[in-house]
Design an enzyme around this catalytic site. Structure first.
Site: not given
Length: 350
Positions: A35, A325, A328
């Site tokens: 991600s 978040d 990240h």
């Protein structure tokens, strides 16, 4: 030290001159992993791990969500800019990855993927094996577009970046008794290294010669990790950071063995741990004021579908936050990390 600084300055000037003349420093930039580098492949998968909705992407150039797990650009986006590309490597599963657009590289990364195949399968993400299959298909497209000789040059001189490992630990090992009761963190790390070695060997066999791999970040300092494993404290989880440091040492040892085994390979291990740790522990020095909480929602856990347009408490200006978040970095932090990648990656460019 003076000679090294002069050499570095001269190299940077050469880079600026080359880029200013419209010539990328390398012919292609291909990205694999999780991600941290996914730019939208998961948008096209039947997985819950997506970021194709607000407030993701609100500070991106289009001000729209793209599938990036960030408020704006990823570190790899900034890296592509520094390398002189006028666009970012598109997600392989997106409509943008068509025609001549693919000649300068493609992004195969999938959020929740990792070196451990079952990590990706748990979340219906693309395994590294599957990402490699798409890479082979990409190579065929390049050959069809420019011929075998030119394609071989693109494959050998292009940069291939791998970012994986954090999902294997945070989203699998630490919460999976079938793993953490059977393997110690170092034993699990050894399993991941076998996968990493195989992946690099496969890329090499397909003609790749310039390969970069990122270390684990200080996983114990991720806001979500502090919430999940910090036992009510607001401090980095020492055990997780210790495991990350041990993994990174293993990654460096394994990479050295690969370099001695594979003639002509340029394999660079990018240290993400220390640059991000510095941003977290000394945020003011880099212009940040918040490094414990993320911008989205409460800043303690939210990521993917938990970070959405209705998340209460989302900050209005993410520029001052190290994290966007719970897992990240923000666009501002990613820019700092990309600068560090550039400094460490001269061998892949020269």
């Amino acid at each position: 030290m003076g000679f090294l600084m002069s050499l570095l300055g001269g190299f940077l000037l050469a880079m600026v001159f080359s880029v200013s003349n419209g010539d990328p420093l390398v012919p292609a930039f291909c990205i694999f992993g999780d991600s941290v580098v996914d730019v939208g492949n998961n948008n096209n998968l039947s997985t819950l791990i997506k970021a194709n909705f607000p407030p993701y992407g609100r500070d991106f150039v289009t001000h729209k969500p793209t599938g990036r797990f960030c408020n704006g650009k990823l570190a790899t986006d900034f890296t592509a800019e520094y390398l002189g590309f006028t666009s970012y490597p598109p997600a392989y599963l997106s409509r943008e990855a068509r025609g001549k657009r693919v000649l300068t590289g493609v992004n195969f990364a999938s959020a929740a993927s990792g070196y451990y195949e079952r990590t990706a399968r748990l979340f219906r993400a693309l395994t590294l094996t599957h990402q490699l299959k798409y890479y082979k298909l990409w190579q065929r497209k390049v050959v069809n577009l420019v011929g075998r000789t030119n394609a071989t040059n693109i494959f050998s001189r292009g940069i291939h970046l791998i970012s994986a490992g954090r999902s294997d630990f945070i989203q699998n090992y630490y919460i999976n008794p079938l793993l953490n009761r059977v393997y110690s963190p170092d034993q699990f790390s050894d399993i991941l290294m076998k996968s990493y070695s195989t992946f690099v060997q496969n890329l090499y066999d397909l003609g790749a010669r310039r390969i970069g791999v990122t270390t684990l970040p200080p996983t114990g300092c991720l806001p979500a990790a502090i919430t999940l494993f910090g036992r009510g404290t607001n401090e980095c989880v020492a055990k997780l950071n210790k495991d990350a440091i041990s993994f990174n040492k293993n990654l460096n040892r394994t990479s050295q063995k690969l370099k001695s085994k594979l003639p002509g390979i340029k394999l660079v291990v990018f240290d993400i741990y220390q640059p991000l740790f510095d941003l977290i522990t000394k945020p003011a020095e880099s212009g940040f004021f918040e490094s414990r909480k993320a911008c989205c929602g409460t800043g303690t856990l939210e990521t993917s579908f938990l970070c959405n347009a209705r998340s209460i408490g989302t900050c209005s200006n993410a520029t001052n936050y190290v994290f966007w978040d719970g897992f990240h970095p923000s666009q501002s932090a990613n820019e700092k990390l990309a600068q560090s990648l550039l400094e460490q990656g001269f061998d892949l460019i020269s």
